[in-house]
Structure formats: structure tokens, C-alpha cells
Scaffold this motif. Structure first.
Motif, PDB file in Angstrom:
ATOM      1  N   HIS A  50       0.859  -1.185   0.000  1.00 38.50           N
ATOM      2  CA  HIS A  50       0.000   0.000   0.000  1.00 38.50           C
ATOM      3  C   HIS A  50       0.895   1.235   0.000  1.00 38.50           C
ATOM      4  N   GLY A  51       0.829   2.035  -1.072  1.00 36.30           N
ATOM      5  CA  GLY A  51       1.610   3.262  -1.093  1.00 36.30           C
ATOM      6  C   GLY A  51       2.321   3.489  -2.408  1.00 36.30           C
ATOM      7  N   LEU A  52       3.494   4.108  -2.315  1.00 36.83           N
ATOM      8  CA  LEU A  52       4.273   4.533  -3.480  1.00 36.83           C
ATOM      9  C   LEU A  52       5.604   3.801  -3.519  1.00 36.83           C
ATOM     10  N   ALA A  53       6.012   3.413  -4.732  1.00 40.56           N
ATOM     11  CA  ALA A  53       7.335   2.823  -4.937  1.00 40.56           C
ATOM     12  C   ALA A  53       7.999   3.484  -6.137  1.00 40.56           C
ATOM     13  N   ILE A  54       9.272   3.802  -5.986  1.00 35.89           N
ATOM     14  CA  ILE A  54      10.095   4.302  -7.083  1.00 35.89           C
ATOM     15  C   ILE A  54      11.189   3.263  -7.317  1.00 35.89           C
ATOM     16  N   PHE A  55      11.212   2.692  -8.520  1.00 34.22           N
ATOM     17  CA  PHE A  55      12.157   1.621  -8.828  1.00 34.22           C
ATOM     18  C   PHE A  55      13.311   2.152  -9.676  1.00 34.22           C
ATOM     19  N   LEU A  56      14.530   1.854  -9.258  1.00 31.87           N
ATOM     20  CA  LEU A  56      15.729   2.161 -10.029  1.00 31.87           C
ATOM     21  C   LEU A  56      16.250   0.826 -10.559  1.00 31.87           C
ATOM     22  N   ASP A  57      15.767   0.458 -11.719  1.00 28.60           N
ATOM     23  CA  ASP A  57      15.985  -0.875 -12.284  1.00 28.60           C
ATOM     24  C   ASP A  57      17.227  -0.861 -13.179  1.00 28.60           C
ATOM     25  N   ASP A  62      12.773  -8.399 -19.310  1.00 28.21           N
ATOM     26  CA  ASP A  62      11.976  -8.632 -20.510  1.00 28.21           C
ATOM     27  C   ASP A  62      12.871  -8.450 -21.736  1.00 28.21           C
ATOM     28  N   GLU A  63      13.224  -9.549 -22.382  1.00 29.14           N
ATOM     29  CA  GLU A  63      14.136  -9.484 -23.524  1.00 29.14           C
ATOM     30  C   GLU A  63      13.522  -8.779 -24.727  1.00 29.14           C
ATOM     31  N   ALA A  64      12.190  -8.695 -24.760  1.00 26.71           N
ATOM     32  CA  ALA A  64      11.520  -8.078 -25.908  1.00 26.71           C
ATOM     33  C   ALA A  64      11.420  -6.561 -25.782  1.00 26.71           C
ATOM     34  N   THR A  65      11.768  -6.020 -24.630  1.00 30.21           N
ATOM     35  CA  THR A  65      11.596  -4.585 -24.425  1.00 30.21           C
ATOM     36  C   THR A  65      12.615  -3.779 -25.220  1.00 30.21           C
ATOM     37  N   GLU A  66      12.197  -2.583 -25.637  1.00 28.46           N
ATOM     38  CA  GLU A  66      13.097  -1.648 -26.295  1.00 28.46           C
ATOM     39  C   GLU A  66      13.567  -0.568 -25.327  1.00 28.46           C
ATOM     40  N   ARG A  67      13.163  -0.705 -24.090  1.00 26.91           N
ATOM     41  CA  ARG A  67      13.502   0.274 -23.060  1.00 26.91           C
ATOM     42  C   ARG A  67      15.005   0.268 -22.790  1.00 26.91           C
ATOM     43  N   VAL A  68      15.554   1.451 -22.549  1.00 29.07           N
ATOM     44  CA  VAL A  68      16.980   1.594 -22.282  1.00 29.07           C
ATOM     45  C   VAL A  68      17.206   1.606 -20.771  1.00 29.07           C
ATOM     46  N   PHE A  69      18.092   0.740 -20.299  1.00 28.37           N
ATOM     47  CA  PHE A  69      18.391   0.636 -18.874  1.00 28.37           C
ATOM     48  C   PHE A  69      19.751   1.255 -18.577  1.00 28.37           C
ATOM     49  N   PRO A  70      19.938   1.727 -17.324  1.00 29.31           N
ATOM     50  CA  PRO A  70      19.060   1.739 -16.155  1.00 29.31           C
ATOM     51  C   PRO A  70      17.801   2.584 -16.391  1.00 29.31           C
ATOM     52  N   TYR A  71      16.735   2.210 -15.658  1.00 29.24           N
ATOM     53  CA  TYR A  71      15.432   2.818 -15.880  1.00 29.24           C
ATOM     54  C   TYR A  71      14.761   3.094 -14.537  1.00 29.24           C
ATOM     55  N   ILE A  72      14.175   4.283 -14.400  1.00 33.15           N
ATOM     56  CA  ILE A  72      13.466   4.681 -13.180  1.00 33.15           C
ATOM     57  C   ILE A  72      11.973   4.700 -13.468  1.00 33.15           C
ATOM     58  N   SER A  73      11.172   4.088 -12.599  1.00 32.20           N
ATOM     59  CA  SER A  73       9.724   4.062 -12.809  1.00 32.20           C
ATOM     60  C   SER A  73       8.999   4.248 -11.482  1.00 32.20           C
ATOM     61  N   ALA A  74       7.722   4.634 -11.582  1.00 34.38           N
ATOM     62  CA  ALA A  74       6.892   4.878 -10.399  1.00 34.38           C
ATOM     63  C   ALA A  74       5.681   3.958 -10.416  1.00 34.38           C
ATOM     64  N   MET A  75       5.270   3.522  -9.233  1.00 31.94           N
ATOM     65  CA  MET A  75       4.091   2.667  -9.082  1.00 31.94           C
ATOM     66  C   MET A  75       3.361   3.059  -7.807  1.00 31.94           C
ATOM     67  N   VAL A  76       2.035   3.209  -7.896  1.00 33.61           N
ATOM     68  CA  VAL A  76       1.183   3.437  -6.732  1.00 33.61           C
ATOM     69  C   VAL A  76       0.264   2.234  -6.590  1.00 33.61           C
ATOM     70  N   ASN A  77       0.149   1.730  -5.369  1.00 32.57           N
ATOM     71  CA  ASN A  77      -0.590   0.486  -5.157  1.00 32.57           C
ATOM     72  C   ASN A  77      -1.485   0.611  -3.929  1.00 32.57           C
ATOM     73  N   ASN A  78      -2.701   0.066  -4.032  1.00 28.85           N
ATOM     74  CA  ASN A  78      -3.607   0.000  -2.883  1.00 28.85           C
ATOM     75  C   ASN A  78      -3.696  -1.419  -2.332  1.00 28.85           C
ATOM     76  N   GLY A  79      -2.708  -2.235  -2.672  1.00 17.81           N
ATOM     77  CA  GLY A  79      -2.668  -3.613  -2.212  1.00 17.81           C
ATOM     78  C   GLY A  79      -3.222  -4.609  -3.200  1.00 17.81           C
ATOM     79  N   SER A  80      -3.842  -4.124  -4.280  1.00 17.49           N
ATOM     80  CA  SER A  80      -4.495  -5.020  -5.238  1.00 17.49           C
ATOM     81  C   SER A  80      -3.620  -5.353  -6.442  1.00 17.49           C
ATOM     82  N   LEU A  81      -2.529  -4.613  -6.638  1.00 10.91           N
ATOM     83  CA  LEU A  81      -1.692  -4.798  -7.823  1.00 10.91           C
ATOM     84  C   LEU A  81      -0.462  -5.640  -7.500  1.00 10.91           C
TER      85      LEU A  81
END
Length: 251
Positions: A50-57, A62-81
Motif C-alpha cells: 500500500h503506497g508509493l514505490a520508485i524503482f531504479l531498475d 523482458d528481452e523483448a523490451t526496447e527500453r533503455v536501462f538503467p530505468y526509473i519508474s513509479a508505481m502506486v498500489n492500494n494492495g491489489s496490484l
């Protein structure tokens, strides 16, 4: 726990190791959650939080991703995700950016600001002593009374994840009078989005672009174009008629 409604967290960190070319992982997470740190599978902490997470990945699972790493992302969760590690959390990501913070010879910093429902994440990882915007997201609802924390995770690969300092600042912000009647400890973590994060598609820069146009989208675009042409034609006819009337006066 933190009972500030508006705050800014500055994190001085360092992620480093001997691994080269994706032979390192997995990354660091910064938390503002209802639960005190509980060990788990999401960068060393529990899932369905429950709350906020900031990931420094730092590692692309995922080998199929075109995303460039390192990558920073945000996630908000109420316990259901649930965080999908195999997809690098793409289905529950709200926003993110690429940031080259690993194995730097200078200090690296991250700032997380939450004020009046707006979440902002900034980086200072280029040794320029200035903040660079990474995430700017409105419509975020976070309660007071949660805990700040940090965790890191490794798998078959390893890396060093160092937290050098974490400094919390109170932001002096005016709120509407109706906010005084709100019990901020009872707010459910949530985000008001125009579309689901699942509708997002990766692009090589690490940002999001919309998915392919559907039949309805094509129809609406054509309808808007047709209406635009009609409006232009009507305006042109009116202008032409007025010019004709003006010319008649000189005969």
C-alpha cells in the motif's frame, strides 16, 4: 511515520559493481508505504504493498523490451496490484525515464516530491549539480502516516546498492479550506489516469507512446477532419460574399 501532507525526499545513492553489459542486477527501490519494510520479491521488499514505490531498475528481465536501462519508474498500489518482475513492472508503471546512474565516478542523487496531489521525480546523476525532470504526474493520492524506506534485490547476478543518505523536507504549501476536514490518514493510495498503464507501449527512449489506432480512433480523426473542412468552407464563403458586396459599392 510521516505525517506531512507535502514533502520532498532527497536520496544520495550509489549503484556499482564489476559486472559489464547486463551482467549485473537487479536494482534499488524507494518506498513510501503503509507497512514497515517486509522482505519480499519486489527489489527485496513485499509485493501487493500500500503506497508509493520508485524503482531504479538496472537489469532488463523482458528481452523483448526496447527500453533503455538503467530505468526509473513509479508505481502506486492500494494492495491489489502485483509487480510483474518478468516484464520489469511495465503493466503497473505510471511513468518513467532512462537515467545513467550506475558505475558513475561522481555522486548520484534522486529527489521525490509530493505536493497537492502531484508526484515529481528528479535526478542529478550527470555531475552537473542540477535537477533533471524524470517523472511529473498529477492526480496522485497518498495518505499521511506511511513509512519511508529503501530496499535492493539481486538474482543470479549481483551489484552493490548503497544508500548514503536520505533527507526529508517539509514543503510549505497552502491548501484549500475544504482540505482541513479531510482525514489524510484514511486516504486510499490511488492515481487518476486518463488511461490505464496497460495501454502504454514502449519506445526506445523509455517513454510511452499510445498504442495503434483502432477503428473508432480512425473514425473520430476523419470526422474531426471533415468538420474542419466544413468550417473552413463556410468561413471562406462568408468572407467571399462580403468582398463581393464591398466591390459592388464602387460601381
Amino acid at each position: 511515520p510521516c505525517f506531512l501532507k507535502d514533502w520532498e525526499l532527497h536520496v544520495h545513492f550509489k549503484i556499482h559493481g564489476a559486472g559489464k553489459k547486463n551482467l549485473h542486477g537487479d536494482g534499488l527501490a524507494l518506498w513510501y508505504t503503509q507497512e514497515r519494510l517486509v522482505p519480499g520479491p519486489v527489489f527485496g521488499s513485499k509485493d501487493n504493498f500500500h503506497g508509493l514505490a520508485i524503482f531504479l531498475d538496472t537489469y532488463p528481465n523482458d528481452e523483448a523490451t526496447e527500453r533503455v536501462f538503467p530505468y526509473i519508474s513509479a508505481m502506486v498500489n492500494n494492495g491489489s496490484l502485483t509487480y510483474d518482475h518478468s516484464k520489469d513492472g511495465r503493466w503497473t508503471e505510471l511513468a518513467g525515464c532512462t537515467a545513467d546512474f550506475r558505475n558513475q565516478n561522481h555522486d548520484t542523487f534522486l529527489a521525490i516530491r509530493y505536493s497537492r496531489g502531484r508526484l515529481t521525480v528528479m535526478t542529478d546523476v550527470e555531475d552537473k549539480n542540477e535537477w533533471k525532470n524524470c517523472i511529473d504526474l498529477a492526480g496522485v493520492q497518498l495518505p499521511t502516516g506511511y513509512f519511508f524506506g529503501a530496499s535492493a534485490g539481486t538474482g543470479d547476478l549481483s551489484d552493490n546498492h548503497d544508500i548514503i543518505s536520505m533527507k526529508l523536507f517539509q514543503l510549505m504549501v497552502e491548501h484549500p479550506l475544504e482540505d482541513e476536514a479531510v482525514d489524510w490518514t484514511k486516504i486510499e493510495p490511488s492515481v487518476s489516469l486518463l488511461k490505464s498503464p496497460k495501454d502504454n507501449v514502449d519506445d526506445p527512449t523509455g517513454n510511452f507512446r499510445s498504442g495503434p489506432l483502432t477503428g473508432w480512433k480512425v473514425f473520430l480523426l476523419l470526422l474531426c477532419a471533415l468538420l474542419g473542412i466544413i468550417v473552413c468552407a463556410v468561413v471562406g464563403a462568408v468572407v467571399f460574399q462580403k468582398r463581393q458586396e464591398r466591390n459592388k459599392r464602387f460601381y
